[in-house]
Structures are given as C-alpha cells and as structure tokens.
Design an enzyme around this catalytic site. Structure first.
Site, PDB file in Angstrom:
ATOM      1  CG  HIS A 108      -1.803  -1.195   1.293  1.00  0.00           C
ATOM      2  ND1 HIS A 108      -2.698  -1.537   0.310  1.00  0.00           N
ATOM      3  CD2 HIS A 108      -1.912  -2.161   2.247  1.00  0.00           C
ATOM      4  CE1 HIS A 108      -3.325  -2.645   0.658  1.00  0.00           C
ATOM      5  NE2 HIS A 108      -2.868  -3.045   1.817  1.00  0.00           N
ATOM      6  CD  GLU A 125      -3.211  -3.619   5.767  1.00  0.00           C
ATOM      7  OE1 GLU A 125      -4.343  -4.137   5.703  1.00  0.00           O
ATOM      8  OE2 GLU A 125      -2.419  -3.603   4.803  1.00  0.00           O
ATOM      9  CG  HIS A 184       0.711  -6.770   3.468  1.00  0.00           C
ATOM     10  ND1 HIS A 184       1.041  -5.548   2.921  1.00  0.00           N
ATOM     11  CD2 HIS A 184      -0.644  -6.822   3.433  1.00  0.00           C
ATOM     12  CE1 HIS A 184      -0.051  -4.888   2.587  1.00  0.00           C
ATOM     13  NE2 HIS A 184      -1.106  -5.645   2.893  1.00  0.00           N
ATOM     14  NE  ARG A 204      -5.340  -7.279  -6.867  1.00  0.00           N
ATOM     15  CZ  ARG A 204      -6.090  -6.583  -7.702  1.00  0.00           C
ATOM     16  NH1 ARG A 204      -5.608  -6.270  -8.900  1.00  0.00           N
ATOM     17  NH2 ARG A 204      -7.303  -6.218  -7.369  1.00  0.00           N
TER      18      ARG A 204
END
Length: 328
Positions: A108, A125, A184, A204
C-alpha cells in the site's frame, strides 16, 4: 447534545479469495454460495472517487444518513476534537476479512508516494486474527537480505515469491500491525478484523498463479520497504475484573481487546474523541439496541450511555489517540 452509539449497514465486497464465513459473523450474504464474499466494511468514509466507500447509518435518529454527511453536519457531537483525514473524512476504515484463499502479495502507498500521486491514499493497517484454520499462514515482509528490487525482479520473471517472504503462523488473538510500504499477504483460512487508515489503494505484486487481475509491479516497488513488520506485541492488563489486552498501539489508533467473566453495566461518558467497539463474542444491550457477534458500534464523542454486557462477552475497543496524525 448527546447521541446514542450506532451501527452502520455493512458494505459487502465480493473478492476472488473470499468465501462464506462472514455468515458466522451475522452478515447477510446475498447470492448464497454463488459469490465469494471477502470483505464486510463495517465503518467506512472513503474519498468520493472510491465507489461504494461510504457507510449508511443503521440505528437511531441518524438512521438512513450517509455517515460522511452526518459527520459533517454534527462534527462536535460525533467527532469531538478528532482531526479528519486529509480528504475531509473519518480517519479510520473498519473491516472484517474472510480469506478462504490467499490474498495477493501486495503493498500500500506510503505518505510520500501518496503525496506525489493523486488518487493514491496511504494505508497503515492492523490485522487482528479472529479465526484461523490449522497451519494457516500470513506474510508480513521480506526475508532477511531480500531487497525490494530483488522481489520486483522475481515477480517480473513470474517466479514463486513465497520463498522470499517468510511465513508467520496465524494465531487467533494476535494482532499484526502493517505500516504502509510493507510487502504482505493474508493467507488462506484466516478471518481477521482489519483497522486501517482510510484507503483502498492496493498495488499487487503476485497473485499465487491466479490469472485475470492486474498487477502493479512498478508502483509497488516505488512504495515497498525492506524488512518485515514487527512481530505481534500484546500488553496485558486487568481492571475491575476485566481481562484487557492492548494489541496495537499506532499513531492512528489503539486497539484493546476486553473480556468480562460476569454480567456488568459499563458506563461510556462524554469524551473528546469517538470510540469504536466490535463485538467478538457474547451480547450487549444499550437502551433499545441489542448488539451481538459481528456488530461494529460507533460511539460518538458526545455520548453518555450505560451498556449492559453479558457474561463471557469479548470485544475490541478502538481508541483514537490524542496524537492521531493527519495521515495522507
């Protein structure tokens, strides 16, 4: 003026890696088993350019209103002195994720990347593991000595990236904090509560052999940090017979899990910040509202309520700290 706590209608998201386990968390999944439901957005206020990214309030006098509009109209009551996100919204997105298959290896945007690329939003997150099948794994960074450029090159060659990302066992109750820029992936067989800064920007890198979804290798390389996220850290505490664990402590949010062995009445007085509770087990009553497993409840800053909590109840309390950043 005070307001009672309220829930929002879940925003359900079909994902290639999803399943049906959200039914066990009292989510009504349309389409039976014809869809793979991967995400339930419990509380969302994303930028306008992100489709279907704003919650609708479910309970109380604000029922039916867009959460963003209600926040703008009733800022002191709902928000107190909590700073908004850079796009003027609520600075947190709360989800349930049902990963029946591996999520893509992904990154991200960092604050620096987001600042230079309109439409990209920073995403820090935390994954609180609620359920995990035996031997399920997650991935929270690069193996020692592996650089982002090496991972990028391996992805360009179509190489299996799993050897470059050491697996971490998924243990219910543990919480993994993933700063933006961390490479991740959430592995198959894991259900998590995700608390994050408000973003839906994902780059991605590899999709475990699945075809048909776009990869974003160059964007991911520009954001990716070397190394791994810190391992889970739980700080236990007890107060008035409650079992309390601090499972995440970040500039944007603090997560505590609480469990009560007995029935009790809990007070939630007015505050300078809102709070969010997610019910993991048991049930609660607040005036005419009844909350059970899977309910996510927004507590306005200007509140003054008593909650009847059933014996054995277990829940997450999300606190938005005084040092909350204006995250890009």
């Amino acid at each position: 003026m005070t307001l009672l706590p309220f829930r929002c209608h879940p925003l359900l998201k079909s994902r290639v890696w999803g399943g049906e386990q959200l039914l066990e968390w009292n989510k009504s999944l349309p389409g039976g088993n014809t869809n793979r439901w991967g995400e339930s957005w419990e509380l969302a206020d994303l930028p306008e350019d992100i489709p279907d990214g704003r919650s609708i309030i479910r309970d109380g006098p604000l029922a039916g209103q867009n959460f963003h509009d209600a926040m703008v109209q009733h800022t002191p009551v709902l928000m107190g002195d909590l700073p908004r996100s850079p796009h003027g919204g609520f600075p947190l997105l709360v989800k349930l994720l049902d990963a029946q298959r591996n999520l893509s290896v992904q990154v991200h945007p960092t604050a620096e990347y987001a600042a230079a690329h309109p439409g990209a939003y920073k995403k820090d997150e935390a994954w609180l593991i609620l359920d995990a099948k035996r031997d399920s794994m997650l991935y929270t960074g690069l193996a020692e000595g592996v650089t982002p450029a090496e991972l990028h090159a391996a992805a360009q060659r179509g190489q299996d990236l799993e050897p470059l990302m050491p697996p971490v066992p998924a243990i219910p109750g543990e919480c993994h904090v993933l700063p933006s820029g961390t490479c991740h992936a959430l592995g198959a067989g894991i259900l998590v509560a995700e608390f994050q800064t408000p973003s839906d920007t994902t780059y991605r890198i590899w999709d475990w052999g699945r075809e048909g979804r776009e990869m974003h290798l160059d964007q991911a390389l520009a954001c990716m940090s070397p190394g791994r996220a810190a391992p889970p850290c739980t700080t236990p505490a007890h107060a008035d017979g409650l079992e309390i664990n601090i499972v995440a402590n970040t500039p944007a949010f603090v997560l505590r899990t609480l469990r009560t062995p007995d029935q009790r009445l809990m007070q939630s007085p007015p505050s300078d910040r809102p709070e969010i509770w997610m019910i993991l087990e048991g049930e609660m009553q607040c005036e005419t509202m009844h909350w059970t497993k899977g309910d996510t409840v927004f507590f306005p800053a200007q509140r003054d309520v008593a909650i009847e909590v059933a014996a054995g109840s277990h829940w997450v309390q999300c606190h938005l700290p005084i040092g909350q950043e204006r995250l890009a």
